[in-house]
Every structure is written in structure tokens, then in C-alpha cells.
Design a protein around this motif. Sequence first.
Motif, short mmCIF file in Angstrom:
data_model
loop_
_atom_site.label_atom_id
_atom_site.label_comp_id
_atom_site.label_asym_id
_atom_site.label_seq_id
_atom_site.Cartn_x
_atom_site.Cartn_y
_atom_site.Cartn_z
N ASN A 1 -5.91 -6.32 -5.49
CA ASN A 1 -4.74 -6.82 -4.78
C ASN A 1 -3.65 -5.75 -4.76
O ASN A 1 -3.08 -5.43 -5.80
CB ASN A 1 -4.22 -8.08 -5.48
CG ASN A 1 -3.16 -8.81 -4.68
OD1 ASN A 1 -2.55 -8.22 -3.78
ND2 ASN A 1 -2.95 -10.06 -4.99
N PRO A 2 -3.32 -5.19 -3.60
CA PRO A 2 -2.35 -4.09 -3.56
C PRO A 2 -0.93 -4.45 -3.97
O PRO A 2 -0.13 -3.55 -4.26
CB PRO A 2 -2.40 -3.63 -2.10
CG PRO A 2 -2.95 -4.79 -1.34
CD PRO A 2 -3.88 -5.48 -2.28
N VAL A 3 -0.59 -5.74 -4.04
CA VAL A 3 0.77 -6.09 -4.46
C VAL A 3 0.95 -5.98 -5.97
O VAL A 3 2.06 -6.08 -6.49
CB VAL A 3 1.20 -7.51 -3.99
CG1 VAL A 3 1.04 -7.65 -2.49
CG2 VAL A 3 0.45 -8.60 -4.73
N LEU B 1 7.86 -10.55 -16.10
CA LEU B 1 7.55 -9.68 -14.97
C LEU B 1 7.07 -10.51 -13.79
O LEU B 1 6.34 -11.49 -13.95
CB LEU B 1 6.46 -8.68 -15.37
CG LEU B 1 6.85 -7.61 -16.39
CD1 LEU B 1 5.62 -6.85 -16.86
CD2 LEU B 1 7.88 -6.64 -15.80
N LEU B 2 7.50 -10.10 -12.58
CA LEU B 2 7.07 -10.76 -11.35
C LEU B 2 6.74 -9.70 -10.31
O LEU B 2 7.28 -8.60 -10.35
CB LEU B 2 8.19 -11.67 -10.82
CG LEU B 2 8.51 -12.93 -11.61
CD1 LEU B 2 9.73 -13.62 -11.03
CD2 LEU B 2 7.33 -13.89 -11.63
N PRO B 3 5.87 -10.01 -9.35
CA PRO B 3 5.56 -9.05 -8.28
C PRO B 3 6.76 -8.86 -7.35
O PRO B 3 7.29 -9.84 -6.80
CB PRO B 3 4.39 -9.71 -7.53
CG PRO B 3 3.85 -10.74 -8.46
CD PRO B 3 5.02 -11.21 -9.26
N SER B 4 7.18 -7.62 -7.18
CA SER B 4 8.38 -7.32 -6.40
C SER B 4 8.28 -7.78 -4.95
O SER B 4 9.26 -8.29 -4.39
CB SER B 4 8.65 -5.81 -6.42
OG SER B 4 8.70 -5.32 -7.73
N GLU C 1 0.82 -1.22 0.00
CA GLU C 1 0.00 0.00 0.00
C GLU C 1 0.85 1.27 0.00
O GLU C 1 0.39 2.34 -0.43
CB GLU C 1 -0.94 -0.01 1.21
CG GLU C 1 -2.05 -1.06 1.09
CD GLU C 1 -2.87 -1.19 2.36
OE1 GLU C 1 -2.54 -0.47 3.34
OE2 GLU C 1 -3.82 -2.00 2.38
N ASN C 2 2.09 1.14 0.45
CA ASN C 2 3.00 2.29 0.49
C ASN C 2 3.98 2.31 -0.68
O ASN C 2 4.94 3.09 -0.67
CB ASN C 2 3.77 2.30 1.81
CG ASN C 2 2.85 2.42 3.01
OD1 ASN C 2 1.94 3.25 3.00
ND2 ASN C 2 3.07 1.61 4.03
N MET C 3 3.77 1.45 -1.66
CA MET C 3 4.67 1.34 -2.81
C MET C 3 4.03 1.93 -4.05
O MET C 3 2.83 1.78 -4.28
CB MET C 3 5.04 -0.13 -3.04
CG MET C 3 5.98 -0.37 -4.22
SD MET C 3 6.36 -2.13 -4.48
CE MET C 3 7.52 -2.42 -3.17
N LYS C 4 4.81 2.59 -4.88
CA LYS C 4 4.31 3.11 -6.14
C LYS C 4 3.99 1.96 -7.10
O LYS C 4 4.69 0.95 -7.12
CB LYS C 4 5.36 4.03 -6.78
CG LYS C 4 5.66 5.30 -5.98
CD LYS C 4 6.73 6.11 -6.68
CE LYS C 4 7.06 7.38 -5.90
NZ LYS C 4 8.15 8.16 -6.55
N ASP C 5 2.95 2.15 -7.91
CA ASP C 5 2.55 1.11 -8.86
C ASP C 5 3.69 0.69 -9.78
O ASP C 5 3.85 -0.50 -10.09
CB ASP C 5 1.36 1.57 -9.69
CG ASP C 5 0.03 1.32 -9.00
OD1 ASP C 5 0.04 0.67 -7.93
OD2 ASP C 5 -1.00 1.75 -9.52
N GLU C 6 4.48 1.65 -10.23
CA GLU C 6 5.56 1.33 -11.17
C GLU C 6 6.66 0.48 -10.55
O GLU C 6 7.49 -0.10 -11.27
CB GLU C 6 6.16 2.61 -11.76
CG GLU C 6 6.69 3.60 -10.74
CD GLU C 6 5.68 4.67 -10.39
OE1 GLU C 6 6.11 5.81 -10.12
OE2 GLU C 6 4.46 4.38 -10.41
N ASP C 7 6.67 0.37 -9.21
CA ASP C 7 7.69 -0.44 -8.53
C ASP C 7 7.18 -1.82 -8.13
O ASP C 7 7.94 -2.62 -7.57
CB ASP C 7 8.18 0.28 -7.27
CG ASP C 7 8.88 1.59 -7.58
OD1 ASP C 7 9.50 1.68 -8.66
OD2 ASP C 7 8.80 2.52 -6.75
N VAL D 1 -10.55 -10.94 -2.39
CA VAL D 1 -9.48 -10.73 -3.37
C VAL D 1 -9.34 -11.98 -4.24
O VAL D 1 -9.22 -11.91 -5.47
CB VAL D 1 -8.15 -10.41 -2.68
CG1 VAL D 1 -7.01 -10.34 -3.70
CG2 VAL D 1 -8.25 -9.09 -1.92
N PHE D 2 -9.36 -13.15 -3.61
CA PHE D 2 -9.11 -14.39 -4.34
C PHE D 2 -10.36 -14.98 -5.00
O PHE D 2 -10.26 -15.68 -6.00
CB PHE D 2 -8.50 -15.44 -3.40
CG PHE D 2 -7.09 -15.13 -3.00
CD1 PHE D 2 -6.06 -15.16 -3.94
CD2 PHE D 2 -6.77 -14.81 -1.70
CE1 PHE D 2 -4.76 -14.88 -3.59
CE2 PHE D 2 -5.46 -14.52 -1.33
CZ PHE D 2 -4.45 -14.55 -2.28
#
Length: 291
Positions: free
Chosen positions: A147-149, A24-27, A9-15, A246-247
Motif C-alpha cells: 500500500n503506497p500510502v 501515528l496516522l497515515p498523512s 507514490e510521490n511522497m517520501k516514506d518518512e512523510d 492490496v486488501f
Amino acid sequence: MQGKMKEAENMKDEDKLYLFQGALLPSIMCPEENMKALHDFQARADDVLLVAYPKCGFNWMVSVLRKIISKSTGREAESRPHPPLIEFMAPEQQKVVKDAPSPRLLGTHLHPDRIPASFYQQKTKMLVIFRNPKDTLVSYFHFSNKNPVLPAVDWDSFYSDFMKGNVAWGSYFQHALAWNKKMEDPNVKVLTYEELKKDLGGCVRQISEFFGFALTEFQVKEIAGESTFDAMKNSSSGSHGNLGNVFFRKGEVGDWKNHFSSEQSAEMDEAFKDQLERTKLGDVLNYKQWC
């Protein structure tokens, strides 16, 4: 999992996504340290490996497989809300899994060429789930926005990225083409989401026989009755806590008709025909019924 959601929730979408070996994988969920440690992951011949491209019914089948293993072994079914995805496991978690009792239920969204080599060396049996790519795209779109991730997306942008393979875990079509090469492997069983929706009891029977788990007909019917999508969704607050919504969303076959433009539908039909129509997996997917 809840901690990772808060971090996202505290991360920018581009990251939220990063490129690893061409996909691509979820950071947050699949950091590079996890992926590098997976190279030496030691599979067992009696592992139960569930493989599915995102939003093809993975979490649904996790619950089904947990019930099958529990009923056949007498071992209490796991109730952990987080899925047993090997790419989610930090190096220290992988060490814990190393000593877990057999049979271990493991899963992945990874392209088959990126699954640790030991699974193939040990001839581990793999259940692979596919779904109509149109419904997969719709479900994935909603999942990304809940999903916020994962980055929040608008429909047209996500549609374009999905068609190009610029989404987490890469191209649906490249996954499908890679699994097509393994259709004759006796250690690989492919089922579709649509088959599961149509005859869950029959699929439970097939899955248990494939992995060598003995179930009575009563147990097959019991597992199927407890594992319909509606039953899973209704109990998701207990099994998945705040992540239930979410799921588990609709779980419908054909929901793509409420989202696709006629041009987008025709474009995906053409992409499927160009890449998969003449393959064995294309026959299994029976794409003509979705056009």
C-alpha cells in the motif's frame, strides 16, 4: 482512493505517517483536518459501527455487513471499493454522511477513546473484530509494503515497531486493553477473525441479531456462502479494482509461523500474557491456542 494512491507514490516514506494525539496516522488518508472535524461528528442510535485494528478483517466484514443490511432492508448493497472509515472522510464528506439515510454503515480503526463521543452518547451498537496479534502483524507487514500510502518496511523493523506501537493507528495491545474495559457494554459485540473463519454462518447470524436485522436462515447461508475469504478475494477485482490484491492477501490463520523467529514468537507470547492473559478479552481471544 486511486488519486490518493498516486499522491502517495510521490511522497517520501518518512512523510507518510504523522503523530496525532499520541498515535501515528497515515498523512494522506487521515490528515489533521479530518481528525479535527471528527470531534463534532454526529452519530445516530441506529448507525452500524464496525471497529477493528488494522488487518483484523475490517474489509471482509464491511462486505458482510453491506450484504446483511441489503438483505434485511431491501436496499441495494453499496459496491464502493473504499471502506467507510470515518477518519478517511474529509470535512465535506462528513457533511454528506450527515444526511445519508439510515442505517448508515460506518467504520474505524481508531482507539476506542478517540472514537467521536456522540457514538457513546447515542448508544450506537459497535461490532469489534480482533485477530491473533501474530497473524495481524504479518498481514499488516505485507499490507504496508503493498500500500503506497504507508511506508515500505523490512520484517525486523516492522516487528519492532509493532511491538512498540510505532505503527499507523498505534499499539494493538493498547487497543485490546481499552476494549477490554467495554466487554460488558450491551452495545459492544466482540468477535474474532478466527471465529469468522471457523463458522461464518453462525457469526452472520449473531451479527444480524445484534444489530436488529431480520434474516431468514436461507439469507444467512447465502451471505455466508458469498462472503468466505476465498470468495471475497476471487471477486476483489470487481469490488476493489486494482486495490483487490492490496486488501486481500492470504486470509489464513497461522501464517505467522512462516515469518516469526522463535525469539519473536516468545516475545509476543510474553507481551500478551503480561497485558491481556488475565482480562475478559484475553479469554475471548483464547491466546493459548496460538502460542
